[in-house]
Motif scaffolding. Structure first.
Motif, PDB file in Angstrom:
ATOM      1  N   LEU A  44       0.836  -1.200   0.000  1.00  0.00           N
ATOM      2  CA  LEU A  44       0.000   0.000   0.000  1.00  0.00           C
ATOM      3  C   LEU A  44       0.874   1.254   0.000  1.00  0.00           C
ATOM      4  O   LEU A  44       0.605   2.205  -0.746  1.00  0.00           O
ATOM      5  N   ALA A  45       1.928   1.272   0.807  1.00  0.00           N
ATOM      6  CA  ALA A  45       2.819   2.435   0.840  1.00  0.00           C
ATOM      7  C   ALA A  45       3.460   2.673  -0.527  1.00  0.00           C
ATOM      8  O   ALA A  45       3.576   3.814  -0.981  1.00  0.00           O
ATOM      9  N   GLU A  46       3.869   1.594  -1.206  1.00  0.00           N
ATOM     10  CA  GLU A  46       4.458   1.737  -2.535  1.00  0.00           C
ATOM     11  C   GLU A  46       3.438   2.258  -3.537  1.00  0.00           C
ATOM     12  O   GLU A  46       3.751   3.119  -4.376  1.00  0.00           O
ATOM     13  N   ALA A  47       2.213   1.746  -3.461  1.00  0.00           N
ATOM     14  CA  ALA A  47       1.173   2.154  -4.405  1.00  0.00           C
ATOM     15  C   ALA A  47       0.795   3.617  -4.206  1.00  0.00           C
ATOM     16  O   ALA A  47       0.539   4.342  -5.175  1.00  0.00           O
ATOM     17  N   VAL A  48       0.772   4.063  -2.967  1.00  0.00           N
ATOM     18  CA  VAL A  48       0.473   5.476  -2.691  1.00  0.00           C
ATOM     19  C   VAL A  48       1.632   6.363  -3.158  1.00  0.00           C
ATOM     20  O   VAL A  48       1.421   7.451  -3.710  1.00  0.00           O
TER      21      VAL A  48
END
Length: 276
Positions: A44-48
């Motif tokens: 999720l952190a990478e996608a954001v």
């Protein structure tokens, strides 16, 4: 829309309540994600972070340029813009929690000399005309009480030839309006423009759009991906904030997942203030 969200202080409290958990879940961001497909294994952190890069890249920032991050959240995007582009960033928010988290993040990253965070209302900015080379509004315009007023202020504080990029939700289908109404109520949105209407708001303020895209299928269309990625961290979040806080956070966001994937889009618009 809910009457308590008609003033700046109430919107600030709204983010004071929601941003702490979002800050942890999304590694200093509270905006949307970007996954290529359901097989994409990005966290999720990478996608954001992808969304931050995708939106910021359209600004074409150069070292030393003055950037206004209008609605800076907990500060991770501003820090990225300073470290990745060498921009001198002024981030504004009406959330005291976000400002505190953002200042801590900038100090920890060693960019406190490049990044300043200030309490600021984008309907009435305290900066002189032409103060900035560029403006970023990453999912912050959705909270505007009057988009015409906000666009006019952002136009004013940009120098002639300066650039703006904004990203936000858009209305893609009028079918099953009750689903969209639940979505808007969940986020306390006053209006949900189409891409054409977003462009119209920008043009009415004097901006000349140069690039725009609709990437909703990889953003809101991946909401099930978000759930699968976020749910394994539920216990961690509950241990940090308490079970009651997590339950409240989940309940407040329930309406966010009501629309079909084809109803809500995600637009990125880049525009320029004319030289004359």
């Amino acid at each position: 829309m809910a009457s308590e969200f008609l003033d700046t202080a109430a919107i600030g409290r709204h983010y004071d309540e929601r941003s702490p958990i979002g800050d942890v879940l999304r590694d200093g961001h509270i905006h949307m994600w970007y996954w290529y497909d359901d097989e994409d294994e990005a966290s999720l952190a990478e996608a954001v972070g992808r969304t931050s890069r995708k939106v910021a890249d359209t600004l074409g920032l150069r070292p030393g340029e003055r950037l206004l991050d209008a609605g800076c959240g907990p500060g991770a995007t501003s820090v990225f813009l300073a470290t990745g582009y060498g921009a001198r960033v002024t981030g504004i928010s009406i959330s005291e929690f976000e400002l505190g988290a953002a200042r801590e993040r900038a100090a920890a990253a060693g960019v406190a000399d490049l990044v300043t965070f200030e309490y600021g209302d984008y309907t009435d900015l305290a900066y002189a005309d032409g103060s900035f080379d560029a403006v970023l509004a990453l999912e912050s315009l959705q909270n505007a009480p009057d988009l015409a007023v906000v666009f006019a202020e952002l136009f004013r504080v940009l120098r002639p030839g300066g650039r703006i990029t904004f990203s936000d939700f858009s209305l893609e289908s009028q079918a099953e309006p009750e689903r969209v109404a639940k979505f808007m109520a969940s986020l306390k949105l006053r209006e949900l423009p189409t891409l054409a209407e977003w462009l119209g708001h920008a043009r009415a303020a004097g901006f000349v759009p140069e690039e725009y895209t609709q990437c909703g299928p990889r953003v809101f269309g991946r909401k099930s991906k978000y759930l699968r990625t976020a749910m394994p961290r539920r216990q961690e979040i509950a241990e940090r904030f308490g079970e009651a806080a997590v339950t409240t956070f989940s309940r407040r966001h329930a309406g966010f997942f009501a629309p079909r994937p084809d109803q809500i889009g995600y637009v990125i618009v880049s525009a320029r203030k004319p030289l004359r």
